[in-house]
Design an enzyme around this catalytic site. Sequence first.
Site, PDB file in Angstrom:
ATOM      1  CD  GLU A 182     -34.404  30.668 144.915  1.00 44.89           C
ATOM      2  OE1 GLU A 182     -33.980  31.182 145.942  1.00 44.89           O
ATOM      3  OE2 GLU A 182     -34.366  29.449 144.696  1.00 44.89           O
ATOM      4  CE  LYS A 199     -29.314  27.920 145.902  1.00 45.96           C
ATOM      5  NZ  LYS A 199     -30.400  28.917 145.802  1.00 45.96           N
ATOM      6  CG  ASP A 230     -23.730  19.065 131.346  1.00 48.20           C
ATOM      7  OD1 ASP A 230     -24.445  19.132 132.363  1.00 48.20           O
ATOM      8  OD2 ASP A 230     -23.109  18.027 131.020  1.00 48.20           O
ATOM      9  CG  HIS A 245     -36.278  35.282 148.524  1.00 48.67           C
ATOM     10  ND1 HIS A 245     -35.869  34.815 147.292  1.00 48.67           N
ATOM     11  CD2 HIS A 245     -36.977  34.277 149.097  1.00 48.67           C
ATOM     12  CE1 HIS A 245     -36.304  33.574 147.135  1.00 48.67           C
ATOM     13  NE2 HIS A 245     -36.981  33.226 148.221  1.00 48.67           N
TER      14      HIS A 245
END
Length: 441
Positions: A123, A303, A319, A416
């Site tokens: 991203e 998030k 993990d 972004h």
Amino acid sequence: MENAAATAADRASPRHPPHRADRPAATAATGPHDASPGKRRVMSSRLPGFYRLPVHQRQDVLAEAVGLSPADHAALASETPLDLAQADLMIENAVGIFALPYGVAVNFLVNGRDYLVPMVTEEPSIVAAASFAARLVRDCGGIEAEAEPSLMTGQIHVIDLADAEAAAVRVRQAAPRLVETARALQPRMTARGCGAREVTATALPDGTLLVHLVADVGDAMGANAVNTLVEAMAPHIVNVTGGTANIRIVSNLADRRLARARTTIPQELLRTRERTGDDVARRIARACDLATHSPHRAATHNKGIMNGVDSVALATGQDWRAIEAGAHAYAAHAGTYLPLATWRYGDGYLHGRIELPLAVGTVGARISNSPRAGLSLRLLGVAGARELAAVMAAVGLAQNLAALRALADEGIQHGHMALHLRTENHPSPAPSRPEPHPAAP
């Protein structure tokens, strides 16, 4: 997606001289089990103009900054970081290698120490946002962080009981003996100062019993060690309770293994072209308040935090799925889903804090099977799992700050999408290194 509007790693710097808020210094707790993954020279993570360099020059600068060995330098430059033969040993039915970009966030100062932070993500703007926020807080002393000892919880579910409450009492009475039995089952862990620590039991409303076995796993992530332990301990629990062992498995809610980070920022460092620092700080605090009232907003808030945490987790061979599961479960541990990072504003300072479970490791098969994971740990120079967790918490806090600052100003899409358009405008980039690097064999 929730990323900051910073358009480069260190493009925009605060326009005020350094300021240190009055607060006690902290050092990352590393514990007695830590083993350094390699020597690391003293350096600065402040690398102005790093993002402007061609990829091969960034590799050179990075290698010089942290003192990478020629072998690590060559591995960093390699476009085949994992052999297909190795991949075939790692998973079933392997047919190829899936690659993701490997970047480095600059400017991080955590507990007074500089870190260049490896991040793996597809991203755009995540690395830039983390670097931008790290640069912002660097001028006011950086980020303080620490991590708790590496305690992991294994669960043994006992069914077919005549009286679950009575069985729970028997387990509690036998707990000291059960702990000693568990420690004897893992002598090497115990010799390293790790191993079983406690056994508890809770009678559940459905008439079954839940036994928790807590163990210190040292510098390992610990899932395999705990799974092995609870499976071995199940017969001993059955002998005490008289029931039948059902599931025996580690819990990924590692709430005995929390990492925390915090920072304090003078409001003048937050000002933008359009808004005063006071306005930005108030808007960040109000946005955080919204996340405490709206689970829909809290999910996106968290998030954004995990954008940074997961990127470091991927780079260092963790993990990340277990980390995600634990973080979101912990966000809801009070009965409603809440933000993992909080911000409050007062007396001209914006105060940020994050707390989340981070079950990470610096040793184990997961690390040894991934050459890039070992390289990342050497690049970071962390002394063990607790230091790694502390740095990851600092990255999560920085990622959240960058996102909220952008949201409080012009929104996230401006920065972004500016970075996203680079990919759209260059769908087939030329090879970044047409000639072999001098350090390559």
